[in-house]
Design a protein around this motif. Structure first.
Motif, PDB file in Angstrom:
ATOM      1  N   SER A 129       0.822  -1.217   0.000  1.00 37.14           N
ATOM      2  CA  SER A 129       0.000   0.000   0.000  1.00 37.14           C
ATOM      3  C   SER A 129       0.857   1.269   0.000  1.00 37.14           C
ATOM      4  O   SER A 129       2.070   1.232   0.214  1.00 37.14           O
ATOM      5  N   CYS A 130       0.181   2.370  -0.224  1.00 36.05           N
ATOM      6  CA  CYS A 130       0.846   3.680  -0.265  1.00 36.05           C
ATOM      7  C   CYS A 130       1.646   3.940   1.014  1.00 36.05           C
ATOM      8  O   CYS A 130       2.795   4.394   0.975  1.00 36.05           O
ATOM      9  N   ASN A 131       1.040   3.618   2.165  1.00 35.26           N
ATOM     10  CA  ASN A 131       1.738   3.841   3.435  1.00 35.26           C
ATOM     11  C   ASN A 131       2.944   2.927   3.579  1.00 35.26           C
ATOM     12  O   ASN A 131       4.023   3.359   3.992  1.00 35.26           O
ATOM     13  N   THR A 132       2.771   1.658   3.231  1.00 36.47           N
ATOM     14  CA  THR A 132       3.879   0.713   3.376  1.00 36.47           C
ATOM     15  C   THR A 132       4.989   1.051   2.385  1.00 36.47           C
ATOM     16  O   THR A 132       6.175   0.921   2.701  1.00 36.47           O
ATOM     17  N   ARG A 144      -3.310   9.050   8.969  1.00 37.11           N
ATOM     18  CA  ARG A 144      -3.810   8.711   7.625  1.00 37.11           C
ATOM     19  C   ARG A 144      -4.882   9.694   7.174  1.00 37.11           C
ATOM     20  O   ARG A 144      -5.762  10.072   7.951  1.00 37.11           O
ATOM     21  N   ARG A 145      -4.837  10.008   5.893  1.00 40.24           N
ATOM     22  CA  ARG A 145      -5.875  10.890   5.336  1.00 40.24           C
ATOM     23  C   ARG A 145      -7.224  10.150   5.375  1.00 40.24           C
ATOM     24  O   ARG A 145      -7.293   8.940   5.187  1.00 40.24           O
ATOM     25  N   LYS A 170     -16.479   9.859   2.290  1.00 46.72           N
ATOM     26  CA  LYS A 170     -15.577   9.353   3.323  1.00 46.72           C
ATOM     27  C   LYS A 170     -15.263  10.431   4.359  1.00 46.72           C
ATOM     28  O   LYS A 170     -15.463  11.614   4.128  1.00 46.72           O
ATOM     29  N   HIS A 181      -2.126  -2.640  10.465  1.00 47.56           N
ATOM     30  CA  HIS A 181      -1.632  -3.618   9.473  1.00 47.56           C
ATOM     31  C   HIS A 181      -0.331  -3.185   8.800  1.00 47.56           C
ATOM     32  O   HIS A 181       0.321  -3.978   8.130  1.00 47.56           O
ATOM     33  N   HIS A 182       0.058  -1.901   8.991  1.00 47.67           N
ATOM     34  CA  HIS A 182       1.207  -1.404   8.221  1.00 47.67           C
ATOM     35  C   HIS A 182       2.522  -2.072   8.613  1.00 47.67           C
ATOM     36  O   HIS A 182       3.370  -2.312   7.758  1.00 47.67           O
ATOM     37  N   HIS A 210      -1.005  11.280   3.562  1.00 47.40           N
ATOM     38  CA  HIS A 210      -0.770  10.651   4.869  1.00 47.40           C
ATOM     39  C   HIS A 210       0.479  11.309   5.478  1.00 47.40           C
ATOM     40  O   HIS A 210       1.289  11.918   4.767  1.00 47.40           O
ATOM     41  N   GLN A 245      -0.756   9.688  -1.282  1.00 48.45           N
ATOM     42  CA  GLN A 245      -1.314   8.338  -1.407  1.00 48.45           C
ATOM     43  C   GLN A 245      -1.785   8.016  -2.811  1.00 48.45           C
ATOM     44  O   GLN A 245      -1.831   6.847  -3.218  1.00 48.45           O
TER      45      GLN A 245
HETATM   46  O1  LIG Z   1      -3.536   1.694   0.922  1.00 48.90           O
HETATM   47  C1  LIG Z   1      -3.870   2.736   1.478  1.00 48.90           C
HETATM   48  O2  LIG Z   1      -3.728   2.991   2.799  1.00 48.90           O
HETATM   49  P1  LIG Z   1      -3.165   1.986   3.913  1.00 48.90           P
HETATM   50  O3  LIG Z   1      -1.690   1.840   3.683  1.00 48.90           O
HETATM   51  O4  LIG Z   1      -3.424   2.712   5.182  1.00 48.90           O
HETATM   52  O5  LIG Z   1      -3.886   0.677   3.797  1.00 48.90           O
HETATM   53  C2  LIG Z   1      -4.557   3.773   0.660  1.00 48.90           C
HETATM   54  O6  LIG Z   1      -4.329   5.065   1.158  1.00 48.90           O
HETATM   55  C3  LIG Z   1      -6.020   3.450   0.617  1.00 48.90           C
HETATM   56  O7  LIG Z   1      -6.492   3.453   1.913  1.00 48.90           O
HETATM   57  P2  LIG Z   1      -8.062   3.396   2.226  1.00 48.90           P
HETATM   58  O8  LIG Z   1      -8.362   1.955   2.513  1.00 48.90           O
HETATM   59  O9  LIG Z   1      -8.199   4.270   3.423  1.00 48.90           O
HETATM   60  O10 LIG Z   1      -8.814   3.928   1.023  1.00 48.90           O
END
Ligand SMILES: O=C(OP(=O)(O)O)[C@H](O)COP(=O)(O)O
Ligand SMILES: NC(=O)C1=CN([C@@H]2O[C@H](COP(=O)(O)OP(=O)(O)OC[C@H]3O[C@@H](n4cnc5c(N)ncnc54)[C@H](OP(=O)(O)O)[C@@H]3O)[C@@H](O)[C@H]2O)C=CC1
Length: 337
Positions: free
Chosen positions: A139-142, A167-168, A177, A193-194, A220, A301
């Motif tokens: 994911s974007c965060n990871t 997180r946004r 949202k 989960h990150h 984020h 993200q």
């Molecule tokens: O993969 C994402 O975030 P994450 O690393 O927190 O799972 C994206 O920003 C999508 O997150 P969302 O599930 O809040 O749309």
């Protein structure tokens, strides 16, 4: 030229499509949508072949006057690799289709690691996806965590990582949202989960993450505390990051003290959609106290995972064995710093 299909032309899919189109060793053979809305019209205007993601909806595209090239099943048949950018958890159903058609597949971070049993980051574990049938770009965060932590791991070694992930609430277009007026522990349990996700691309990482949702859509933001294996200085750390691509060291004192200002900076870069593919780190935030590194960074993200998807295509199709060569090629084509 490797034939790439993009299943799901949304926030991530449309960016991956445009990034594929910029490369000289791959081409976009089609993109899919389930709804005949403005994005469908614009995909056709851009010259992409449009396929219907839910075949029963073919008629609604005809009624909207949108020219389609067939259904998603037709698109899959044509492809060497499908980049699956559908919303999270649709993946398992799609995987059966890809396997039946004998086509390779790349998933996104909204799908579980167990779907593919293999996750991907260009800097973390590129070689493990070479020639494989499917992989998953984390994911974007990871991806943001891996970009800054992997060079530190390689340089000095890491004993333990703790991170607070702000997180946004949603992407800019997501009117439904939130939160609108709250800070929400998300999840309210520890770890988020990150941390485990990082360990799928940076093997053996000892990390605990906690995560919150806040009322912003832009980026984020991460706060990192990293116990190092050896004594290093702030200048050493800066030197390591300055040598890496896809990381930007930016100064709050230059008027870049917030995610809003980072996004304004991205606009000044003049890229399509104002994307910031790189992970910006606030230079002033970097400090080493008693062998522990502290820093703050942000993640756009909508776009940071896009170059990783390009590298993942090269790995699966074995277009390039060396991760650094793929990274350099992708960076050059996309103008990444
Ligand atoms: O993969 C994402 O975030 P994450 O690393 O927190 O799972 C994206 O920003 C999508 O997150 P969302 O599930 O809040 O749309
Ligand atoms: N947005 C983000 O911040 C990030 C997202 N990710 C991950 O990327 C993936 C895609 O997310 P994102 O781009 O935000 O999602 P979007 O909702 O923006 O886009 C999803 C796309 O998939 C299409 N789609 C919807 N349902 C189906 C279906 N049943 N079959 C085929 N296509 C379908 C949609 O078409 P239509 O609109 O026509 O229904 C849309 O084009 C997820 O795994 C997500 O977790 C990773 C990093 C960051």
């Amino acid at each position: 030229m490797v034939k790439v299909a993009i299943n799901g032309y949304g926030t991530i899919g449309k960016r991956v499509a445009d990034a594929v189109a910029l490369q000289d060793d791959m081409e976009v053979i089609g993109v899919s949508k389930t709804r005949p809305n403005y994005e469908s019209k614009m995909a056709v205007q851009k010259g992409y072949n449009l396929y219907v993601g839910i075949p029963e909806r073919e008629k609604s595209f005809a009624e909207a006057g949108i020219e389609i090239s067939g259904t998603v099943d037709d698109m899959i048949e044509e492809a060497d690799v499908v980049v699956d950018c559908t919303p999270g958890n649709i993946g398992p159903e799609n995987l059966k289709k890809y396997q039946k058609a004998g086509v390779k597949a790349i998933y996104q971070g909204g799908e579980k690691h167990t779907l593919t049993g293999l996750s991907f980051n260009s800097f973390g574990n590129y070689a493990d996806s070479l020639g494989k049938d499917c992989t998953r770009v984390v994911s974007c965060n990871t991806t943001g965590l891996t970009r800054s932590l992997k060079p530190i791991e390689d340089f000095v070694g890491i004993k333990k990582i703790r991170a607070v992930m702000v997180r946004r609430g949603g992407d800019p277009y997501q009117v439904n949202k939130g939160p609108i007026n709250a800070v929400v522990p998300n999840p309210p349990t520890v770890p988020s989960h990150h941390g485990p996700d990082l360990a799928t691309v940076m093997y053996g990482a000892n990390i605990v993450t906690v995560a919150l949702l806040v009322p912003t859509t832009l980026m984020h933001q991460h706060n990192l505390m990293v116990e190092l294996r050896d004594d290093v200085s702030v200048d050493d750390i800066i030197d390591v990051w300055e040598k890496r691509s896809r990381i930007l060291l930016l100064n709050a004192k230059d008027g870049l003290g917030s995610t809003a200002e980072f996004m304004e900076y991205a606009k000044e870069l003049g890229r399509s959609r104002n994307d910031l593919f790189e992970i910006p780190i606030w230079k002033e935030s970097i400090n080493v106290v008693d062998g522990e590194l502290f820093y703050m960074q942000a993640v756009h993200q909508e776009s940071d995972v896009v170059p990783e998807n390009i590298d993942a295509i090269r790995a699966l199709l074995e277009l390039e064995e060396n991760n650094e060569k793929s990274i350099a090629k992708t960076n050059k084509a996309m103008g990444i710093l």
